[in-house]
Design an enzyme around this catalytic site. Structure first.
Site, PDB file in Angstrom:
ATOM      1  N   ASP A 225     -14.544   4.805   0.441  1.00  0.00           N
ATOM      2  CA  ASP A 225     -15.131   4.210   1.646  1.00  0.00           C
ATOM      3  C   ASP A 225     -16.144   5.136   2.314  1.00  0.00           C
ATOM      4  O   ASP A 225     -17.048   4.668   3.000  1.00  0.00           O
ATOM      5  CB  ASP A 225     -14.025   3.858   2.659  1.00  0.00           C
ATOM      6  CG  ASP A 225     -13.399   2.498   2.364  1.00  0.00           C
ATOM      7  OD1 ASP A 225     -13.663   1.952   1.276  1.00  0.00           O
ATOM      8  OD2 ASP A 225     -12.645   1.988   3.225  1.00  0.00           O
TER       9      ASP A 225
ATOM     10  N   ARG B 106       0.817  -1.221   0.000  1.00  0.00           N
ATOM     11  CA  ARG B 106       0.000   0.000   0.000  1.00  0.00           C
ATOM     12  C   ARG B 106       0.845   1.262   0.000  1.00  0.00           C
ATOM     13  O   ARG B 106       0.505   2.265  -0.621  1.00  0.00           O
ATOM     14  CB  ARG B 106      -0.878   0.046   1.256  1.00  0.00           C
ATOM     15  CG  ARG B 106      -2.093  -0.769   1.128  1.00  0.00           C
ATOM     16  CD  ARG B 106      -2.798  -0.928   2.436  1.00  0.00           C
ATOM     17  NE  ARG B 106      -3.943  -1.776   2.198  1.00  0.00           N
ATOM     18  CZ  ARG B 106      -5.169  -1.331   2.000  1.00  0.00           C
ATOM     19  NH1 ARG B 106      -5.453  -0.070   2.098  1.00  0.00           N
ATOM     20  NH2 ARG B 106      -6.147  -2.168   1.739  1.00  0.00           N
TER      21      ARG B 106
ATOM     22  N   TYR C 130      -0.176 -13.132  -0.611  1.00  0.00           N
ATOM     23  CA  TYR C 130       0.417 -12.875  -1.929  1.00  0.00           C
ATOM     24  C   TYR C 130       1.714 -12.107  -1.760  1.00  0.00           C
ATOM     25  O   TYR C 130       1.939 -11.455  -0.740  1.00  0.00           O
ATOM     26  CB  TYR C 130      -0.563 -12.138  -2.858  1.00  0.00           C
ATOM     27  CG  TYR C 130      -1.191 -10.886  -2.300  1.00  0.00           C
ATOM     28  CD1 TYR C 130      -0.533  -9.657  -2.336  1.00  0.00           C
ATOM     29  CD2 TYR C 130      -2.471 -10.916  -1.750  1.00  0.00           C
ATOM     30  CE1 TYR C 130      -1.137  -8.502  -1.844  1.00  0.00           C
ATOM     31  CE2 TYR C 130      -3.076  -9.773  -1.255  1.00  0.00           C
ATOM     32  CZ  TYR C 130      -2.411  -8.575  -1.310  1.00  0.00           C
ATOM     33  OH  TYR C 130      -3.005  -7.441  -0.811  1.00  0.00           O
TER      34      TYR C 130
END
Ligand SMILES: Cc1cc2nc3c(=O)[nH]c(=O)nc-3n(C[C@H](O)[C@H](O)[C@H](O)COP(=O)(O)OP(=O)(O)OC[C@H]3O[C@@H](n4cnc5c(N)ncnc54)[C@H](O)[C@@H]3O)c2cc1C
Length: 385
Positions: free
Chosen positions: A285, A104, A210
């Site tokens: 969001d 991120r 991942y």
């Protein structure tokens, strides 16, 4: 005389930063007001499917991202029941739109660098938006700022902008908690570091792992039942949960090898809500926080940004037409995002089945085969701005 084409964005998350770039690319001056003094992303990974990467590529971010992102070729769907692979779904890499996984912080750095390089975007940190006023000419102002054509609330699931617009809309706790951890890939036994996206389905829980950071780290997210506030929760609870439910050894090894665990109670907003009123609209969001089980929350925020900029692009500095453009944005986005929200909820129910239902799920998935399972995702990935 027409008013200046300026927009204020509350929040410099993935949604707010992308919206600023998309609006600036259409000629708007953008001021981003961010509550935090410093922008720091959690040390976790993010999957960005082609519908989202396509937008970032069009915004010119590929050179900043391609060397930090990894493009795995498939998601491997595993079952905790037997420890085996139920299906392997290849990621179809549409031209110029990869399926990316990344840290991120790498995405945030790339967005931030592009924002800082753009002469028409100003980012102010340590500047929370606490309220706003809609003026008689239709413009909108936040305290201490000049009037703007529009205010975009990209201030996350606990949005202050939404709170003022729609005080009755409150996030609801899902009863599930995400634990996010990181593994140094070299700490895993040979062959155990996932090179693809691994999705483990199990009784009342699931786990996603991942590679990220050029393959040196593995991102691991464990979703388990929990409470909103658990002051005494610790990372040992996750290991205990997965041991008690007899998950395969490889999962337990990954959990034991991970560190930097952070706990995220998962709260969502109802789908079908209203996202706009006059010159104010919600994005990301703040509008539609969803369960992360379709890996699409940031993807939808990125898509929102592209559609918002398209809808506002015709607005020639006239506050009166801004609210119509924002209404069009919300009307275009809500049906698709609502479908993604429902898909994410349904995926969670399927992943967490146990007993005979889990056996039936695995048999159905095997019978359907990778091609048909993959085709069920195409409506998400094929989206173009
Ligand atoms: C465990 C987990 C895994 C996930 N995995 C994926 C994935 O793989 N792929 C994917 O697409 N999505 C994923 N998501 C979802 C994704 O993280 C979010 O949907 C996305 O980060 C939302 O971005 P945002 O910009 O809308 O909000 P946020 O990231 O919440 O940003 C809001 C910003 O607004 C600021 N702010 C708050 N209040 C104010 C205020 N009053 N004034 C000014 N600023 C304010 C905050 O400081 C913050 O910087 C996942 C989520 C979780 C929990």
């Amino acid at each position: 005389m027409s008013a200046p084409r300026n927009v204020v964005i509350a929040g410099a998350g993935i949604g707010g930063l992308t919206a600023a770039l998309a609006l600036a690319a259409r000629g708007f001056s953008v001021r981003i007001l961010e509550k935090a003094e410093r922008l720091e992303e959690v040390g976790a990974g993010l999957q960005l499917s082609p519908n989202a990467s396509r937008v970032l590529v069009r915004l010119g971010l590929e050179p900043r991202l391609s060397h930090v992102a990894i493009a795995p070729d498939a998601v491997s769907v595993m079952t905790a029941r037997s420890g085996g692979e139920v299906s392997r779904l290849p990621f179809a890499h549409a031209a110029g739109a990869p399926y990316w996984v990344m840290h991120r912080a790498d995405l945030q750095s790339a967005l931030l660098a592009a924002v800082n390089d753009h002469p028409q975007i100003e980012l102010q940190l340590g500047r929370p938006v606490e309220n706003f006023t809609i003026n008689s000419d239709g413009s909108v102002a936040v305290p201490g700022g000049a009037p703007a054509l529009a205010l975009i609330g990209a201030d996350g699931v606990r949005s202050t902008v939404r709170q003022q617009l729609f005080p009755d809309v409150q996030p609801e706790f899902s009863g599930l908690v995400a634990w996010r951890g990181r593994i140094e890939a070299r700490r895993l036994p040979h062959g155990l570091a996932p090179r693809q996206v691994q999705l483990w389905m199990g009784p009342r829980a699931h786990l996603v792992a991942y590679p990220m950071s050029s393959g040196e780290q593995v991102n691991v997210v464990a979703i388990v039942p929990g409470h909103l506030d658990e002051p005494h929760a610790s990372a040992t609870d996750i290991a205990r949960h997965f041991k008690a439910s007899h998950w395969p050894t490889s999962v337990q090894v990954m959990i034991d090898a991970a560190d930097g665990w952070q706990r995220w109670p998962l709260s969502t907003l109802p789908d079908g809500g209203i996202w706009n009123a006059g010159p104010v609209a919600l994005l990301g969001d703040a509008a539609h926080a969803m369960l992360p089980f379709a890996a699409q929350g940031a993807g939808m925020a990125i898509e929102d940004a592209a559609v918002l900029a398209q809808c506002l692009s015709d607005v020639e500095g006239t506050p009166t037409v801004v609210s119509a453009a924002l209404a069009r944005y919300a009307a275009l986005r809500a049906p698709r995002v609502g479908r993604v929200q429902r898909t994410a909820r349904q995926s969670g129910r399927i992943y967490h089945l146990h007993g005979p239902m889990a056996l039936a799920r695995d048999m159905v998935m095997r019978a359907l085969g990778a091609g048909r399972l993959q085709a069920r995702q195409n409506w998400i990935y094929d989206w173009k701005p």
